[in-house]
Write an enzyme that holds these catalytic residues in place. Structure first.
Site, PDB file in Angstrom:
ATOM      1  N   HIS A  95       0.852  -1.192   0.000  1.00 32.93           N
ATOM      2  CA  HIS A  95       0.000   0.000   0.000  1.00 32.93           C
ATOM      3  C   HIS A  95       0.892   1.247   0.000  1.00 32.93           C
ATOM      4  CE1 HIS A  95      -2.794   3.083   1.325  1.00 32.93           C
ATOM      5  NE2 HIS A  95      -3.753   2.305   0.841  1.00 32.93           N
ATOM      6  N   GLU A 165      -4.073   2.231  -7.427  1.00 35.92           N
ATOM      7  CA  GLU A 165      -4.392   3.342  -6.532  1.00 35.92           C
ATOM      8  C   GLU A 165      -3.525   4.540  -6.845  1.00 35.92           C
ATOM      9  OE1 GLU A 165      -6.412   2.071  -2.767  1.00 35.92           O
ATOM     10  OE2 GLU A 165      -4.324   1.646  -2.363  1.00 35.92           O
TER      11      GLU A 165
HETATM   12  P1  PGA Z   1      -9.539   6.231   0.401  1.00 39.99           P
HETATM   13  O1  PGA Z   1      -8.339   5.212   0.675  1.00 39.99           O
HETATM   14  O2  PGA Z   1     -10.699   5.419  -0.086  1.00 39.99           O
HETATM   15  O3  PGA Z   1      -9.804   6.877   1.735  1.00 39.99           O
HETATM   16  O4  PGA Z   1      -9.073   7.196  -0.625  1.00 39.99           O
HETATM   17  C1  PGA Z   1      -8.013   4.211  -0.227  1.00 39.99           C
HETATM   18  C2  PGA Z   1      -6.732   3.542   0.181  1.00 39.99           C
HETATM   19  O5  PGA Z   1      -5.801   4.213   0.641  1.00 39.99           O
HETATM   20  O6  PGA Z   1      -6.608   2.323   0.071  1.00 39.99           O
END
Ligand code: PGA
Length: 254
Positions: A95, A165
């Site tokens: 992540h 992401e």
């Molecule tokens: P968020 O986080 O939905 O609050 O943008 C997503 C993540 O960091 O996995």
């Protein structure tokens, strides 16, 4: 048709077991009548051994991290086999917050991914470019995939999930809007890489999901308009009603 994935990333929340149990129960209730979605809750380690007590088993459990070694003198760490043994099925690896705050590099992430695969769990490999790197999005995703998946063979990737992401779209690190067109072009880069590396059959088996400010107003669009296989939800997964609405909106796609 494969179930769509809705993966909650609670991050370092909530503060008590009591609250965590309530979240599990409510999410389970919301997932109950949604047979075409798989709801996964990636909770802090301390709440993951509650699986036998969760009344409604409609949800699956996942961790947000693990160590790359199976056991030994690694103070403070938790191994993939430990997670497997308490009923965990998924583990988030790489992540952007782990990369940023704990200096996790692709080589280390690759070792963790191998540990998760070795324990027969499903790794959720997070990749994405940062603010200021949008122009190099393709190169960055390809590098993170090549290094994160180093030495992984085609017959090992059927349980792999890649979560795209864009760091600039995560609610707590910019929260900019990522258009579905942009997310779609990124998903194509990922799919192309997977097919080139593993062949059409295996490359197409990998699930690609989207994460970054997902809420009940955009979750279904991210899946429908990008043909991705699900969403990873941070902040909105800690709001019971909102998370329920996300599950409902995705379940209604099919
Ligand atoms: P968020 O986080 O939905 O609050 O943008 C997503 C993540 O960091 O996995």
């Amino acid at each position: 048709m494969d179930k769509k994935l809705i993966i909650a990333n609670w991050k370092m929340n909530p503060q008590s077991l009591k609250e965590a149990m309530r979240f599990f129960e409510v999410a389970g209730e919301n997932a109950k009548n949604s047979k075409n979605v798989e709801v996964v809750i990636c909770a802090p380690f301390v709440y993951l051994n509650q699986e036998p007590k969760i009344k409604n088993k409609e949800i699956k459990l996942g961790a947000q991290n693990c160590f790359c070694e199976g056991q030994g003198a690694y103070t403070g760490e938790v191994s993939a086999p430990m997670l497997k043994n308490i009923g965990c099925e998924y583990v988030i690896i790489g992540h952007s917050e782990r990369r940023r705050y704990f200096g996790e590099a692709d080589e280390f992430i690759n070792r963790k991914l191998k540990a998760v695969m070795g324990a027969r769990m499903k790794p959720i490999l997070c990749i994405g470019e940062k603010e200021g790197e949008k122009e190099q999005m393709k190169e960055i995703l390809e590098k993170q995939l090549a290094e994160g998946l180093k030495d992984i063979k085609p017959n090992q990737i059927s349980n792999l999930i890649v979560s795209y992401e864009p760091v600039w779209a995560i609610s707590t690190s910019g929260g900019q809007n990522c258009s579905t067109d942009y997310a779609f072009s990124s998903s194509l880069v990922i799919r192309k890489f997977l097919i080139n590396s593993y062949g059409k059959y295996s490359g197409n088996k990998v699930k690609i999901i989207y994460g970054g400010s997902v809420d009940s107003g955009n979750a279904a669009a991210y899946i429908k308009e990008t043909k991705m296989d699900g969403v990873l939800v941070g902040a909105a997964s800690l709001k019971e009603e909102e998370f329920g609405k996300i599950i409902k909106s995705v379940a209604e796609i099919m």
